[in-house]
Design a protein around this motif. Structure first.
Motif, mmCIF file in Angstrom:
data_model
loop_
_atom_site.group_PDB
_atom_site.id
_atom_site.type_symbol
_atom_site.label_atom_id
_atom_site.label_comp_id
_atom_site.label_asym_id
_atom_site.label_seq_id
_atom_site.Cartn_x
_atom_site.Cartn_y
_atom_site.Cartn_z
ATOM 1 N N THR A 114 0.814 -1.215 0.008
ATOM 2 C CA THR A 114 0.082 -0.073 -0.014
ATOM 3 C C THR A 114 0.765 1.196 0.049
ATOM 4 O OG1 THR A 114 -2.114 -1.482 1.020
ATOM 5 C CG2 THR A 114 -1.732 1.119 1.290
ATOM 6 N N LEU A 115 1.958 1.322 0.889
ATOM 7 C CA LEU A 115 2.870 2.247 0.857
ATOM 8 C C LEU A 115 3.620 2.651 -0.461
ATOM 9 C CD1 LEU A 115 4.005 2.244 4.532
ATOM 10 C CD2 LEU A 115 2.483 3.802 3.525
ATOM 11 N N LYS A 116 4.118 1.467 -1.070
ATOM 12 C CA LYS A 116 4.973 1.675 -2.016
ATOM 13 C C LYS A 116 4.087 1.979 -3.301
ATOM 14 C CE LYS A 116 5.041 -3.298 -3.915
ATOM 15 N NZ LYS A 116 4.972 -2.720 -5.572
ATOM 16 N N GLU A 117 2.889 1.636 -3.386
ATOM 17 C CA GLU A 117 1.887 2.110 -4.507
ATOM 18 C C GLU A 117 1.437 3.528 -4.184
ATOM 19 O OE1 GLU A 117 1.501 0.426 -7.265
ATOM 20 O OE2 GLU A 117 2.841 -1.131 -6.520
ATOM 21 N N GLY A 118 1.601 4.023 -3.246
ATOM 22 C CA GLY A 118 1.209 5.634 -2.794
ATOM 23 C C GLY A 118 -0.289 5.369 -2.612
ATOM 24 N N ARG A 119 -0.763 4.347 -1.897
ATOM 25 C CA ARG A 119 -2.344 4.468 -1.739
ATOM 26 C C ARG A 119 -2.530 4.842 -0.312
ATOM 27 N NH1 ARG A 119 -2.518 -1.673 -4.205
ATOM 28 N NH2 ARG A 119 -2.481 -0.888 -6.628
ATOM 29 N N ALA A 144 6.511 8.188 5.640
ATOM 30 C CA ALA A 144 6.152 7.430 4.494
ATOM 31 C C ALA A 144 4.766 7.794 3.967
ATOM 32 C CB ALA A 144 6.222 5.983 4.906
ATOM 33 N N GLY A 145 3.977 8.543 4.309
ATOM 34 C CA GLY A 145 2.582 8.700 4.018
ATOM 35 C C GLY A 145 1.293 8.131 4.614
#
Length: 199
Positions: A114-119, A144-145
């Protein structure tokens, strides 16, 4: 929160960690079993926050369950369609695993994806007090968002029952995820608004 997601027409990919199963059994006396997940989830979601059975009717058509140990499950891949992820409740162990980028189970792997995909990732921390190490992990997740959302109920919405407090926290999680709901009375900028019966 799961009931509100389904009521909003959202489909849900559900992962229940091993620690969550133990907590669920300890706090509600409901066992969550892979082979009987639909019956167990229906029993769990039909109860009110006070533990009384059959407080809610539940339609599980929008739920797809994935075993926590299934690292080949759909949510383990960035190509699997997802609007985001909600970790509710999040133990400090879950927070640490996600912050460190571990993938020891599907929950951690899906959060990493989820984090790496920017969701959107919403992490509702349930424990208190928090030590420095956990606070650093939460800052890492924020950097990390992720949205860090402590499971802290508020009282301005006029809570009169334990279900109101639970619904407030669930509603704030859904707000962070951009899911419409009517779980609590929103602040209107007027002192005393939470105690008026006409709202």
């Amino acid at each position: 929160m799961l009931r509100a997601l389904l009521a909003a027409g959202e489909s849900v990919d559900l992962v229940v960690s091993r620690a969550s199963r133990l907590t669920l059994l300890d706090e509600t006396k409901i066992a969550f079993r892979d082979a009987h997940w639909r019956d167990d989830l229906r029993e769990w979601l039909s109860r009110g926050a006070d533990g009384k059975p059959d407080a809610f009717s539940v339609d599980l058509d929008g739920v797809r369950y994935w075993a926590a140990g299934d690292l080949a499950a759909g949510p383990s891949s960035g190509s699997y369609p997802s609007k985001g992820m909600l970790i509710v409740p999040a133990s400090t162990a879950s927070v640490a695993g996600v912050a460190l980028g571990l993938s020891k189970d599907l929950l951690q792997r899906a959060a990493s994806v989820t984090l790496k995909e920017g969701r959107p990732l919403v992490v509702a921390v349930r424990e208190t007090p928090l030590n420095g190490q956990t606070l650093r992990h939460l800052v890492t997740l924020d950097d990390a968002g992720a949205t860090v959302l402590p499971a802290s109920p508020a009282f301005y919405a006029g809570a009169t029952h334990i279900q109101d407090l639970v619904d407030f926290v669930a509603g704030r999680v859904l707000d962070a995820a951009g899911v419409p709901h009517t779980l609590y009375r929103r602040w209107k900028g007027e002192l005393g608004g939470g105690t008026r019966a006409d709202d």
